[in-house]
Scaffold this active site. Structure first.
Site, PDB file in Angstrom:
ATOM      1  N   LYS A   3       0.831  -1.206   0.000  1.00 41.40           N
ATOM      2  CA  LYS A   3       0.000   0.000   0.000  1.00 41.40           C
ATOM      3  C   LYS A   3       0.863   1.252   0.000  1.00 41.40           C
ATOM      4  CE  LYS A   3      -3.914   1.984   2.610  1.00 41.40           C
ATOM      5  NZ  LYS A   3      -4.859   1.728   3.724  1.00 41.40           N
ATOM      6  N   SER A   5      -9.567   1.939   2.826  1.00 38.40           N
ATOM      7  CA  SER A   5      -8.659   2.682   1.979  1.00 38.40           C
ATOM      8  C   SER A   5      -7.613   1.825   1.261  1.00 38.40           C
ATOM      9  CB  SER A   5      -7.918   3.723   2.842  1.00 38.40           C
ATOM     10  OG  SER A   5      -7.126   3.085   3.847  1.00 38.40           O
ATOM     11  N   SER A  57     -10.215  -0.483   6.715  1.00 37.80           N
ATOM     12  CA  SER A  57      -9.498  -0.329   5.446  1.00 37.80           C
ATOM     13  C   SER A  57      -8.917  -1.604   4.869  1.00 37.80           C
ATOM     14  CB  SER A  57      -8.379   0.702   5.606  1.00 37.80           C
ATOM     15  OG  SER A  57      -8.913   1.982   5.849  1.00 37.80           O
TER      16      SER A  57
END
Length: 424
Positions: A76, A145, A169
């Site tokens: 990420k 996210s 997330s």
């Protein structure tokens, strides 16, 4: 529409690192123009093949190869990786966000993994969506996210991606994308080298194709991981109605079907009052998140406020309106809520709280990453959480399991059988 492939399990068998790198690059090139799971990179194939060749030279003997030998892993884009920019899904200059490589990346590379690249994400891992689309239907959100981390696994680009979770997330995008998402207990994986959202809540998340793969990755990434064998089926607890009723009626109907399937397989399922006064729980979490996020962004926001998306700016501004006394009270309440849930588990014999991973399947459109509410109790209290795919007629659903803090190993040991039962 992205052509989905059969997802390959993440196992510990020896691999051809160069072939794995080639496969990942081919798959990214074939699909990422539609789903946008990876940040662009000028010569990904050249870099990744060089890493693969170095990996083969380092571990020439199959018997010496570590658990993630030759496995391309998505990371990420709030996690620092040497040689790759970190932009955190934002327009803030990369040099302002630069930092030392995360310990978790050191652990991945030390276990033989190849870094496939940086996965797209919501801006600063808050809520303003990035460009990523759901591989099952690109007109729907993949969640967030950790949007790109989940989409990359679901599209077969990689078998393992690393995300983060402050509220939902990792769990929500795993559910929306039909894969496995695991959020360990708060603090089990070091978060140095990660751009924070709210440090009291932030946890590294693991997204992969199966529960066994999550266990392999956890043994590499988590502090003091000790695999646990389980001889008996866990007792499953269903939280109070005020929590479950946050989910849509179709989702609750599916959840009831999944519970019935588990009961038929011999699982004991009991009602519980784990999540009482849910509005207070939600308020406590967002007080902590907003206050700490404002502190994290204090300098960046003052310098680059015009570059922040409205949702991120709103979060920072809301946090600046919260004083330290209110934050400290929220932290004390979090401890009390955690202890209340733990005590309820002890009294009732519940090993795992179950529920839908998200309120519904992935919403249409890319303006939102979806509703985070189903993860709030478990993220607030730092309990380990697991989302496994659950049968659904069209878009994927997730089935959520939360265990006692520190019971990560048993949660994954139990979770494999739960996943297999639901899929059967």
């Amino acid at each position: 529409m992205t052509e989905l492939v059969r997802l390959r399990p993440l196992d510990a068998t020896p691999r051809d690192a160069v072939a794995e790198a080639e496969y990942t690059c081919d798959r990214i090139e074939a699909t990422d123009a539609e789903i946008f799971a990876f940040e662009s990179e000028p010569d990904r194939r050249g870099r990744l093949l060089a890493e693969a060749q170095a990996t083969e030279e380092r571990w020439g003997e199959p018997a010496d190869r570590p658990a993630l030998y030759g496995v391309p892993v998505g990371v990420k884009d709030v996690i620092h990786v040497d040689g790759l920019e970190t932009r955190a899904g934002s327009k803030v200059p990369a040099e302002a966000l630069a930092g030392a490589q995360a310990t978790l990346v050191d652990r991945l590379v030390g276990a033989g993994a190849l870094i496939a690249g940086k996965n797209t994400c919501a801006e600063f891992a808050i809520s303003a969506p990035g460009p990523t689309r759901n591989p099952h239907n690109p007109t729907h959100t993949p969640g967030g996210s950790s949007s790109g981390s989940a989409a990359a696994v679901a599209a077969g680009q990689v078998r393992l991606s690393i995300g983060t979770q402050t509220v939902s997330s990792t769990i929500r995008p795993a559910a929306y994308c039909g894969i496995v998402g695991f959020k360990p207990s708060h603090g089990r994986i070091p978060v140095d080298g990660v751009i924070a959202n709210a440090p009291s809540l932030d946890t590294i998340g693991i997204l992969t194709t199966d529960v066994a793969g999550a266990a392999i990755a956890s043994e590499v990434l988590c502090d003091e991981w000790s695999p646990r064998a389980v001889d008996e089926l866990p007792v499953l607890g269903i939280p109070a109605d005020e929590y479950l009723e946050c989910a849509s009626k179709p989702t609750l109907a599916r959840f009831a079907e999944h519970v019935a399937k588990l009961k038929a397989a011999g699982y004991r399922v009991v009602p519980g009052r784990a999540v009482t006064d849910f509005p207070r729980i939600r308020a406590v979490l967002f007080t902590i998140q907003r206050y700490e996020s404002a502190i994290v962004h204090a300098a960046w926001f003052d310098s680059y406020r015009a570059l922040y998306q409205p949702k991120s700016a709103q979060s920072v501004l809301e946090g600046r309106d919260i004083d330290e006394d209110k934050h400290q009270l929220a932290l004390k309440l979090r401890t009390a809520i955690h202890d209340q849930i733990r005590d309820m588990m002890e009294r009732s014999g519940v090993d795992i709280w179950i529920g839908p991973s998200a309120t519904d399947t992935a919403p249409v459109g890319l303006a939102s990453t979806g509703n985070s509410i189903m993860s709030i109790p478990w993220s607030l209290t730092g309990m380990p959480s697991l989302s496994v795919p659950a049968p659904a007629p069209d878009l994927p659903l997730g089935f959520h399991c939360a265990a006692r803090t520190g019971d990560d190993e048993r949660l994954l040991a139990w979770g494999g059988d739960i996943a297999a039962t639901l899929a059967g």
